[in-house]
Design a protein around this motif. Structure first.
Motif, mmCIF file in Angstrom:
data_model
loop_
_atom_site.group_PDB
_atom_site.id
_atom_site.type_symbol
_atom_site.label_atom_id
_atom_site.label_comp_id
_atom_site.label_asym_id
_atom_site.label_seq_id
_atom_site.Cartn_x
_atom_site.Cartn_y
_atom_site.Cartn_z
ATOM 1 N N LYS A 32 38.966 43.855 45.639
ATOM 2 C CA LYS A 32 39.417 43.524 46.288
ATOM 3 C C LYS A 32 41.170 44.319 46.085
ATOM 4 N N GLU B 100 43.184 48.014 47.303
ATOM 5 C CA GLU B 100 44.453 47.057 48.310
ATOM 6 C C GLU B 100 45.649 48.290 47.636
ATOM 7 N N LYS C 263 34.385 39.911 43.645
ATOM 8 C CA LYS C 263 35.380 39.898 44.335
ATOM 9 C C LYS C 263 36.748 40.422 44.729
ATOM 10 N N GLU C 264 37.391 39.745 43.860
ATOM 11 C CA GLU C 264 39.232 39.527 44.134
ATOM 12 C C GLU C 264 39.489 40.770 43.542
#
Length: 404
Positions: free
Chosen positions: A118, A122, A114-115
């Motif tokens: 993300k 970004e 998930k990170e």
């Protein structure tokens, strides 16, 4: 003001400073990065995962506790070290310390996928910005084949190859093979906090003293990187050199050279000449960034695409001036006042002081480096500014250009 330098039982350097009548304390713990990451992006992802859960707390529980006690907590990746920091009310010091220790010792890195998604999202958004894109190309080029050059585009190229085990291994190496520096600033007595610090952070793996020599980046030629961005309505130019860092005798001179050229806003030469007089710039500035192994000195301008050549000529003109004509005593005096005033502003809070002290400590400069540097700044002469400009503003530079 009471201050003390000591070592924890695990050899961590500890700086304590008591600032009376301040309601919030700050604690900062730095781990040196002694080995380069196996591939670009591992350390960046690691630093984001510390807030995503431990063996004792979920990500939601961490967020709820920090919010309930009004604790500011962060983990940040710098070029040469990993930093953990918190700021809290004096009475909540023990709770903040316990949460920090849990995160440092027990992070699970469970939200890896998930990170990672993300982070890459970004980065893509950041690289859509012309300033972000031209800066990325500059650092990737000037620090080519060096960890300092692991920029956003390199992370994106490598993102799908990063595994959770890579992150776990990288953190284990940092935790076990790093020099550790801790700073505390606030209104709590050292006798009250030291037993708690020893119980929590003094039980981390020992701080190492000996570490391997690292490769220092070198630039032996001129490199030009051109980026075409069809939808750009401005041109962005970033030109820079590799220069020495903190321990060089030229460091205070480079600090002032940066202020005079372009880091003092409206009064800097680049602003006055290229923006005010010639109307070339939306934004123009210089930047001096010292790292552990070397520094980068760069000049940046955002301008009309038709003004690229005349802007580069303007860069050269201002550099030639400072190389050939000694700055006036008045300009030098103003630059010294400017930087000393900035430093005072940057050390107003306990948090700012703790971070700066720990930064100097992890760089091996001594906790009192800032005070010694002020003395050196005040001794810099106009001749030293001129000599320094001639020494480092040579033909071995990187020019990154983004245009439509």
């Amino acid at each position: 003001m009471e201050s003390k330098i000591s070592k924890l039982k695990n050899n961590t350097d500890f700086f304590y400073k008591k600032n009376e009548n301040t309601p919030r304390v700050a604690l900062c713990l730095n781990f040196s990065i002694e080995e380069p990451e196996k591939s670009a992006g591992i350390h960046a992802l690691m630093s984001r995962l510390f807030m995503q859960g431990t063996k004792k707390r979920s990500a939601g529980q961490i967020a709820e506790e920090l919010d309930a006690y009004a604790i500011e907590f962060s983990s940040e990746l710098k070029q040469d070290y990993l930093r953990f920091r918190f700021v809290c009310l004096n009475e909540d010091f023990a709770k903040a310390l316990e949460i920090m220790t849990d995160i440092i010792k027990n992070s699970t890195f469970d939200e890896f996928e998930k990170e990672l998604a993300k982070m890459t999202g970004e980065i893509v958004a950041e690289l859509d910005s012309p300033r972000g894109k031209v800066s990325d190309a500059y650092y990737k080029t000037i620090f080519e084949n060096h960890p300092y050059g692991n920029t956003y585009t390199k992370i994106l190229e490598n993102a799908e190859n990063i595994t959770k085990q890579d992150v776990i291994d990288a953190y284990s190496k940092i935790l076990n093979e790093s020099r550790k520096v801790l700073s505390f600033v606030g209104d709590l007595d050292i006798d009250c906090i030291l037993p708690e610090i020893e119980e929590n952070l003094g039980t981390l793996p020992p701080s190492v003293e000996d570490y391997s020599e690292k490769d220092i980046p070198v630039l032996n030629e001129k490199k030009i990187k051109e980026i075409i961005k069809p939808d750009a309505n401005q041109a962005h130019l970033l030109q820079g050199w590799i220069v020495p860092t903190y321990l060089s005798k030229d460091y205070p001179v480079l600090v002032l050279l940066n202020i005079i050229l372009g880091a003092s806003g409206l009064s800097s030469r680049l602003f006055l000449e290229l923006r005010d007089k010639k109307g070339l710039a939306y934004v123009v500035r210089s930047t001096y960034e010292p790292f552990d192994l070397c520094g980068s000195f760069s000049i940046y301008i955002a301008t009309e695409p038709r003004n690229i050549e005349v802007s580069l000529a303007g860069f050269k003109e201002e550099i030639d001036k400072i190389k050939n004509i000694e700055v006036s005593e008045e300009e030098l005096h103003n630059a010294k006042n400017n930087i000393i005033g900035k430093w005072a502003f940057m050390q107003e809070t306990n948090s700012q002081q703790a971070c700066l002290i720990a930064h100097y400590g992890i760089q091996g400069l001594g906790f009192d480096f800032n005070e010694k540097l002020k003395e050196k700044i005040l001794c810099v002469t106009s001749k030293q500014i001129k000599d320094c400009a001639n020494k480092y503003f040579n033909d071995n530079y990187v020019l990154s250009v983004l245009k439509p």
